[in-house]
Enzyme design. Structure first.
Site, PDB file in Angstrom:
ATOM      1  CB  THR A  41       5.998   4.855   1.046  1.00  0.00           C
ATOM      2  OG1 THR A  41       4.857   5.630   1.405  1.00  0.00           O
ATOM      3  CG2 THR A  41       6.577   5.384  -0.244  1.00  0.00           C
ATOM      4  CG  HIS A  49      -2.611   1.142 -10.010  1.00  0.00           C
ATOM      5  ND1 HIS A  49      -2.686  -0.171 -10.399  1.00  0.00           N
ATOM      6  CD2 HIS A  49      -2.020   1.145  -8.784  1.00  0.00           C
ATOM      7  CE1 HIS A  49      -2.180  -0.944  -9.442  1.00  0.00           C
ATOM      8  NE2 HIS A  49      -1.774  -0.163  -8.454  1.00  0.00           N
ATOM      9  CB  VAL A 172       2.252  11.268  17.216  1.00  0.00           C
ATOM     10  CG1 VAL A 172       1.009  11.964  17.766  1.00  0.00           C
ATOM     11  CG2 VAL A 172       3.044  12.211  16.317  1.00  0.00           C
ATOM     12  CE  LYS A 251      -5.509  -2.373 -10.010  1.00  0.00           C
ATOM     13  NZ  LYS A 251      -5.667  -1.859  -8.634  1.00  0.00           N
ATOM     14  CD  GLU A 336      -7.097  -0.063   0.494  1.00  0.00           C
ATOM     15  OE1 GLU A 336      -6.606  -1.199   0.412  1.00  0.00           O
ATOM     16  OE2 GLU A 336      -8.267   0.136   0.872  1.00  0.00           O
ATOM     17  CB  CYS A 399      26.984  -1.744  -4.399  1.00  0.00           C
ATOM     18  SG  CYS A 399      25.728  -2.959  -4.865  1.00  0.00           S
ATOM     19  CB  CYS A 436      25.613 -10.415  -3.091  1.00  0.00           C
ATOM     20  SG  CYS A 436      26.081  -8.758  -2.507  1.00  0.00           S
TER      21      CYS A 436
END
Length: 478
Positions: A41, A49, A172, A251, A336, A399, A436
């Site tokens: 993920t 899609h 597991v 694709k 997938e 940041c 950065c």
């Protein structure tokens, strides 16, 4: 004994957890990493899609279209970034028009709304940087982009809000059917028991499936995809997700804006053996460079700020496998691409199977809403100033590249499940995601993590496990 143990804290596991939290049940999500969203993920194309590509009649096609339709409302309900910008599949020569027409017809058969084939004039008007060779494209207005981190954290946080528990750093190692029903889940931190187990283990889902159903084995091949991420200065190079016509391995290389204003290019599709093989390669990145320009010209690759690779859980039969394969054991495997797009519908399907198997009752106290981390930059200046007066942490920029404040980082740490590492903070807040790449903000983020978690800075990691940043001091006292 839990009612349900979900193995895997990716988007599918978290979607299933969120949907199952609608029921009265004790639910535990187990993951071998230190956080949710650490496997497949975390590194993908971030695309929702439309659903024109998956083979008509497949489970993949059905759940893709259903998940895509659910995403706009889910984004509002759970407060995560989503943009229905639409997608284009570009045909770069006249000889490929039959393939484009076939893709259009497959999409119509799958139930995708608004599909149409557009000619070059309209295509150039929509995308001025389209390749000079492009002759036509398939326009899918229901295609979109999403933040995979934001979606997964939203699902997990809402699940936790409704009672789901999470256990990390837990691998597991085995599964045993109990004599009186249910399952013993062996882990490296001791055994767990549940009436029902959901196998959402990503690239490892075949290992668990084969323990339970060795007579009908499953093989998942890790399919690596390399990407370039470009700076905000390149973010408006295209306005839609641009694909090339699908080939043997999907694709091809896409070019897309991201919900955070960057430009993303990739992926490759390279089958490997290592289920942890997420290192980029020179050959893979060279392939992305070579293919990206086939559909889009003048891509400013010099604005690249990072490259990365992710793995797809490719099952050899190329479909999703969701179902109860043994009493109380439910596969959610082979997820997938378009798994991210399908995840809302995957969660619903898994929850329906499990709830019926266990005879669960709906929980009248279920709360479907979640509020994301407050971004002060989105507030009017007067409200932002008032927020800083009330909580000065929102006035401290940590940041600089992404203008992320200390207040946002503290919020990310104290959520459930919350950030416990630099990567956990980065994915939740974008601190370290900028030009950065955390070169300046990492020390301050480490200080905040150590302070808020009550640990020494030497215990703070990049991504859990042994990924410590500080390995010693340079002024030891002898």
């Amino acid at each position: 004994m839990y009612d349900i143990i979900i193995i895997g804290g990716g988007v599918s596991g978290c979607a299933a957890a969120r949907e199952l939290s609608r029921y009265q049940a004790d639910i535990l999500v187990v993951d071998k990493e230190e956080d949710v969203c650490c496997g497949t993920t975390k590194a993908n194309s971030a695309i929702v899609h439309a659903g024109y590509d998956a083979a008509h009649g497949s489970l993949m096609a059905r759940l893709n279209v259903e998940g895509s339709r659910m995403m706009p409302a889910l984004a509002k309900e759970l407060d995560f970034a989503y943009d229905q910008c639409g997608s284009l599949v570009v045909c770069i020569n006249e000889e490929d028009r039959p393939a484009l027409q076939k893709l259009y017809e497959n999409g119509v058969a799958n139930g995708v709304e608004g599909l149409r084939i557009i000619e070059r004039d309209e295509l150039v008007a929509m995308e001025p940087h389209i390749a000079d060779e492009a002759v036509a494209a398939l326009w899918a207005p229901t295609g979109g982009i999403v933040c995979p981190f934001g979606l997964t954290y939203a699902l997990a946080e809402n699940a936790a809000k409704n009672g789901v528990k999470f256990q990390f750093d837990t691998t597991v190692t085995g599964l045993t059917r109990l004599d009186d029903g249910g399952w013993r889940v062996e882990t490296d931190r001791g055994p767990l028991e549940a009436r029902c187990v959901v196998n959402a283990a990503g690239v490892y889902a075949d290992k668990l499936h084969n323990l339970v159903q060795p007579g009908d084995p499953m093989t998942i091949v890790p399919r690596r995809g390399d990407y370039f991420l470009l700076d905000h200065t390149a973010g408006d190079h295209v306005s839609h997700t641009i694909f090339q016509l699908p080939g043997k391995y999907g694709k091809g290389v896409l070019v897309t804006p991201t919900v955070h204003g960057n430009l993303l290019i990739g992926p490759t599709a390279i089958d490997i053996e290592d289920k942890e093989g997420t290192a980029t390669t020179a050959a893979g990145l060279d392939e992305v460079r070579a293919k990206a320009g086939l559909a889009v010209k003048d891509i400013p690759l010099r604005q690249t700020i990072t490259s990365f690779a992710g793995l797809r859980a490719h099952e050899l039969r190329h479909d999703f496998f969701i179902g109860e394969i043994a009493p109380g054991f439910v596969d959610c495997a082979g997820i997938e691409s378009p798994g991210l797009s399908s995840s809302p519908a995957i969660g619903v399907m898994v929850a329906d199977i499990v709830s019926r198997s266990l005879g669960l009752e709906k929980d009248p106290a279920f709360d479907p809403t979640r509020k994301g981390i407050l971004d002060p930059k989105t507030l009017p200046m007067e409200e932002r100033n008032e927020l800083i007066r009330q909580n000065p942490a929102y006035g401290q920029i940590i940041c600089r590249c992404e203008s992320i404040t200390e207040g946002e980082i503290i919020d990310a740490i104290h959520r459930v499940p919350g950030a416990r590492s630099l990567d956990g903070v980065k994915r939740r807040t974008r601190a370290g995601m900028g030009r950065c790449q955390a070169g300046f903000c990492s020390p301050r983020v480490m200080e905040i993590l150590a302070r808020e978690l009550g640990v020494e800075q030497s215990a703070v990691t990049k991504s859990g496990g042994g990924s410590r940043i500080i390995v010693g001091t340079n002024k030891d006292v002898y």
